[in-house]
Write a protein that holds these residues in place. Structure first.
Motif, PDB file in Angstrom:
ATOM      1  N   ASN A  93       0.755  -1.103   0.117  1.00 39.73           N
ATOM      2  CA  ASN A  93       0.016  -0.072  -0.070  1.00 39.73           C
ATOM      3  C   ASN A  93       0.797   1.224   0.060  1.00 39.73           C
ATOM      4  O   ASN A  93       1.197   2.084   0.993  1.00 39.73           O
ATOM      5  CB  ASN A  93      -1.064  -0.125   1.027  1.00 39.73           C
ATOM      6  CG  ASN A  93      -1.649  -1.302   1.073  1.00 39.73           C
ATOM      7  OD1 ASN A  93      -1.790  -1.999   0.142  1.00 39.73           O
ATOM      8  ND2 ASN A  93      -1.780  -1.887   2.116  1.00 39.73           N
ATOM      9  N   PHE A  95       2.144   4.636  -0.488  1.00 43.03           N
ATOM     10  CA  PHE A  95       1.602   6.210  -0.321  1.00 43.03           C
ATOM     11  C   PHE A  95       1.666   6.868  -1.546  1.00 43.03           C
ATOM     12  O   PHE A  95       2.716   7.180  -2.169  1.00 43.03           O
ATOM     13  CB  PHE A  95       2.206   6.719   0.729  1.00 43.03           C
ATOM     14  CG  PHE A  95       2.266   6.061   2.078  1.00 43.03           C
ATOM     15  CD1 PHE A  95       0.998   6.028   2.983  1.00 43.03           C
ATOM     16  CD2 PHE A  95       3.444   5.383   2.640  1.00 43.03           C
ATOM     17  CE1 PHE A  95       0.911   5.510   4.033  1.00 43.03           C
ATOM     18  CE2 PHE A  95       3.135   4.915   3.689  1.00 43.03           C
ATOM     19  CZ  PHE A  95       1.930   4.723   4.478  1.00 43.03           C
ATOM     20  N   LYS A  97       0.946   9.676  -2.674  1.00 41.76           N
ATOM     21  CA  LYS A  97       1.065  11.076  -2.712  1.00 41.76           C
ATOM     22  C   LYS A  97       2.717  11.383  -2.173  1.00 41.76           C
ATOM     23  O   LYS A  97       2.939  12.458  -1.776  1.00 41.76           O
ATOM     24  CB  LYS A  97       0.037  11.981  -1.986  1.00 41.76           C
ATOM     25  CG  LYS A  97      -1.092  11.914  -2.719  1.00 41.76           C
ATOM     26  CD  LYS A  97      -1.174  12.770  -3.941  1.00 41.76           C
ATOM     27  CE  LYS A  97      -2.461  12.694  -4.713  1.00 41.76           C
ATOM     28  NZ  LYS A  97      -3.539  13.296  -3.953  1.00 41.76           N
ATOM     29  N   LEU A  98       3.064  10.289  -1.756  1.00 44.34           N
ATOM     30  CA  LEU A  98       4.881  10.449  -1.397  1.00 44.34           C
ATOM     31  C   LEU A  98       5.517  10.185  -2.386  1.00 44.34           C
ATOM     32  O   LEU A  98       5.400   9.152  -3.054  1.00 44.34           O
ATOM     33  CB  LEU A  98       4.955   9.548  -0.037  1.00 44.34           C
ATOM     34  CG  LEU A  98       4.393   9.977   1.332  1.00 44.34           C
ATOM     35  CD1 LEU A  98       5.018   9.022   2.271  1.00 44.34           C
ATOM     36  CD2 LEU A  98       4.424  11.416   1.499  1.00 44.34           C
ATOM     37  N   ASN A 103       8.664   6.796   0.306  1.00 47.15           N
ATOM     38  CA  ASN A 103       7.867   5.605   0.492  1.00 47.15           C
ATOM     39  C   ASN A 103       8.909   4.613   0.950  1.00 47.15           C
ATOM     40  O   ASN A 103       8.400   3.736   1.968  1.00 47.15           O
ATOM     41  CB  ASN A 103       7.288   4.862  -0.837  1.00 47.15           C
ATOM     42  CG  ASN A 103       5.833   5.264  -1.140  1.00 47.15           C
ATOM     43  OD1 ASN A 103       5.371   4.760  -0.471  1.00 47.15           O
ATOM     44  ND2 ASN A 103       5.819   6.205  -1.958  1.00 47.15           N
ATOM     45  N   CYS A 106       9.568   5.248   4.516  1.00 51.65           N
ATOM     46  CA  CYS A 106       8.521   4.747   5.551  1.00 51.65           C
ATOM     47  C   CYS A 106       8.652   3.121   5.683  1.00 51.65           C
ATOM     48  O   CYS A 106       8.420   2.449   6.735  1.00 51.65           O
ATOM     49  CB  CYS A 106       7.162   4.839   4.579  1.00 51.65           C
ATOM     50  SG  CYS A 106       6.659   6.649   4.817  1.00 51.65           S
ATOM     51  N   TRP A 110       8.829   1.542   9.002  1.00 55.33           N
ATOM     52  CA  TRP A 110       7.898   0.616   9.498  1.00 55.33           C
ATOM     53  C   TRP A 110       8.710  -0.560  10.080  1.00 55.33           C
ATOM     54  O   TRP A 110       8.300  -1.016  11.112  1.00 55.33           O
ATOM     55  CB  TRP A 110       7.114   0.265   8.407  1.00 55.33           C
ATOM     56  CG  TRP A 110       5.883  -0.234   8.759  1.00 55.33           C
ATOM     57  CD1 TRP A 110       4.552   0.065   9.418  1.00 55.33           C
ATOM     58  CD2 TRP A 110       5.727  -1.674   9.006  1.00 55.33           C
ATOM     59  NE1 TRP A 110       3.642  -0.899   9.522  1.00 55.33           N
ATOM     60  CE2 TRP A 110       4.541  -2.178   9.569  1.00 55.33           C
ATOM     61  CE3 TRP A 110       6.569  -2.880   8.781  1.00 55.33           C
ATOM     62  CZ2 TRP A 110       3.742  -3.430   9.738  1.00 55.33           C
ATOM     63  CZ3 TRP A 110       6.107  -4.240   9.077  1.00 55.33           C
ATOM     64  CH2 TRP A 110       4.731  -4.428   9.534  1.00 55.33           C
ATOM     65  N   TYR A 116       4.617   6.314  10.279  1.00 52.79           N
ATOM     66  CA  TYR A 116       5.112   7.408   9.091  1.00 52.79           C
ATOM     67  C   TYR A 116       4.790   8.494   9.726  1.00 52.79           C
ATOM     68  O   TYR A 116       5.118   9.578   9.120  1.00 52.79           O
ATOM     69  CB  TYR A 116       4.340   6.866   7.891  1.00 52.79           C
ATOM     70  CG  TYR A 116       2.808   6.918   7.913  1.00 52.79           C
ATOM     71  CD1 TYR A 116       2.134   7.884   7.976  1.00 52.79           C
ATOM     72  CD2 TYR A 116       2.269   5.589   8.213  1.00 52.79           C
ATOM     73  CE1 TYR A 116       0.670   7.640   7.926  1.00 52.79           C
ATOM     74  CE2 TYR A 116       0.991   5.424   8.316  1.00 52.79           C
ATOM     75  CZ  TYR A 116       0.187   6.510   8.200  1.00 52.79           C
ATOM     76  OH  TYR A 116      -1.363   6.365   8.295  1.00 52.79           O
ATOM     77  N   THR A 117       3.914   8.729  10.898  1.00 54.99           N
ATOM     78  CA  THR A 117       3.723  10.375  11.261  1.00 54.99           C
ATOM     79  C   THR A 117       4.740  10.766  11.932  1.00 54.99           C
ATOM     80  O   THR A 117       4.966  11.989  11.823  1.00 54.99           O
ATOM     81  CB  THR A 117       2.625  10.178  12.468  1.00 54.99           C
ATOM     82  OG1 THR A 117       3.216   9.158  13.416  1.00 54.99           O
ATOM     83  CG2 THR A 117       1.365   9.783  12.050  1.00 54.99           C
TER      84      THR A 117
END
Ligand code: ATP
Length: 260
Positions: A93, A95, A97-98, A103, A106, A110, A116-117
């Motif tokens: 999944n 992202f 818009k990244l 990505n 992240c 992760w 990712y915040t």
């Protein structure tokens, strides 16, 4: 008898029922570290369910799943991931818009247990950035560093998914139909990419495309009606009368007809 810990992944008499229906009916499999295994079988045979049992999405009704000799059945997907098994769609999944680079960062974070915040702090994290850069080169997207994922071609998005999947350094990788939806030339390139990024790792794929199966796999596991009816080299599987009868004969016949 071989010691269990020599296997990267092992299934022992694995069973899964949905309601009263037993879907996985005593599956056994023992995959050596570094092997590339394609799981094939007719529609509805239980291939995806097996992946779900291995990656922790489902708990088995009975039986065992061992990762490097350690029981993982019934554990949560994130725990199994931390123990070194990564499945493509668990974290994918992408992202949209990244960027490619973000990505991958992240993916690295992760796997380290961050969320990712924390994105705004990432630029300071040299080790994370270095790993993301390395991944970007491995998957051949270094020229698209700042491109948003949404703007990538389909094949590039799949490559990014693979990058995210391997980001945490898991040594057992599960990929669901990695080349689905690709053209023949993209598929050929992608098989090479998968081979390169999984050197030294153990790879399991669920795959319908026989070209991919025979191009990628050291061994093939044939699942029919919830059981692994054969697990062997591609040549041995092709020649196995039980497999021919149950499944592969018709596929090989189609393949050969297409070649003539
Ligand atoms: N969550 C679920 N609840 C009930 N039945 C399920 C569930 N997941 C899978 N099944 C059933 O289990 C059987 C095996 O499905 P599965 O998706 O594992 O097969 P598959 O070999 O991956 O098939 P395909 O090649 O078509 O993707 C099917 O009959 C399916 O309907």
């Amino acid at each position: 008898m071989t010691h269990t810990s020599t296997y990267a992944l092992e299934l022992r008499d694995l069973r899964k029922s949905f309601g009263k229906t037993e879907i996985i009916r005593g599956a056994d499999l023992a995959v050596q570290a570094g092997e590339r295994v394609a799981i094939i079988g007719p529609n509805g045979a239980g291939k995806s369910t097996l992946f779900n049992l291995i990656s922790g999405r489902f708990a088995p009704t009975s039986g065992e799943v061992l990762l490097h000799g350690q029981r993982i059945d019934g554990r949560q997907p994130y725990e199994i991931n931390r123990l070194g098994l990564s499945r493509s769609f668990q974290i994918t999944n992408i992202f949209p818009k990244l960027s490619v680079f973000e990505n991958l960062r992240c993916g690295v974070l992760w796997s380290m247990g961050y969320r990712y915040t924390f994105l705004r702090f990432l630029s300071r994290m040299d080790a994370v950035n270095e790993r993301a850069k390395q991944l970007m080169e491995q998957i051949g997207l270094h020229k698209k560093r700042d491109e948003l994922a949404v703007n990538l071609t389909y094949a590039e998005q799949r490559a990014l998914e693979i990058g995210i999947t391997i980001a945490g350094g898991a040594d057992v990788i599960l990929l669901d139909e990695p080349t689905a939806g690709m053209s023949n030339s993209e598929t050929a390139r992608f098989i090479n990419l998968i081979r390169e990024v999984t050197v030294g790792k153990t790879l399991l794929t669920v795959e319908h495309d026989m070209g991919v199966v025979f191009g990628l796999a050291d061994k093939i596991a044939v699942v029919v009606y919830g059981e692994v009816i054969a697990f062997d080299t591609p040549d041995a599987v092709r020649a196995n009368p039980r497999v021919q009868e149950a499944y592969l004969g018709s596929v090989i016949a189609e393949e050969q007809a297409a070649l003539h």
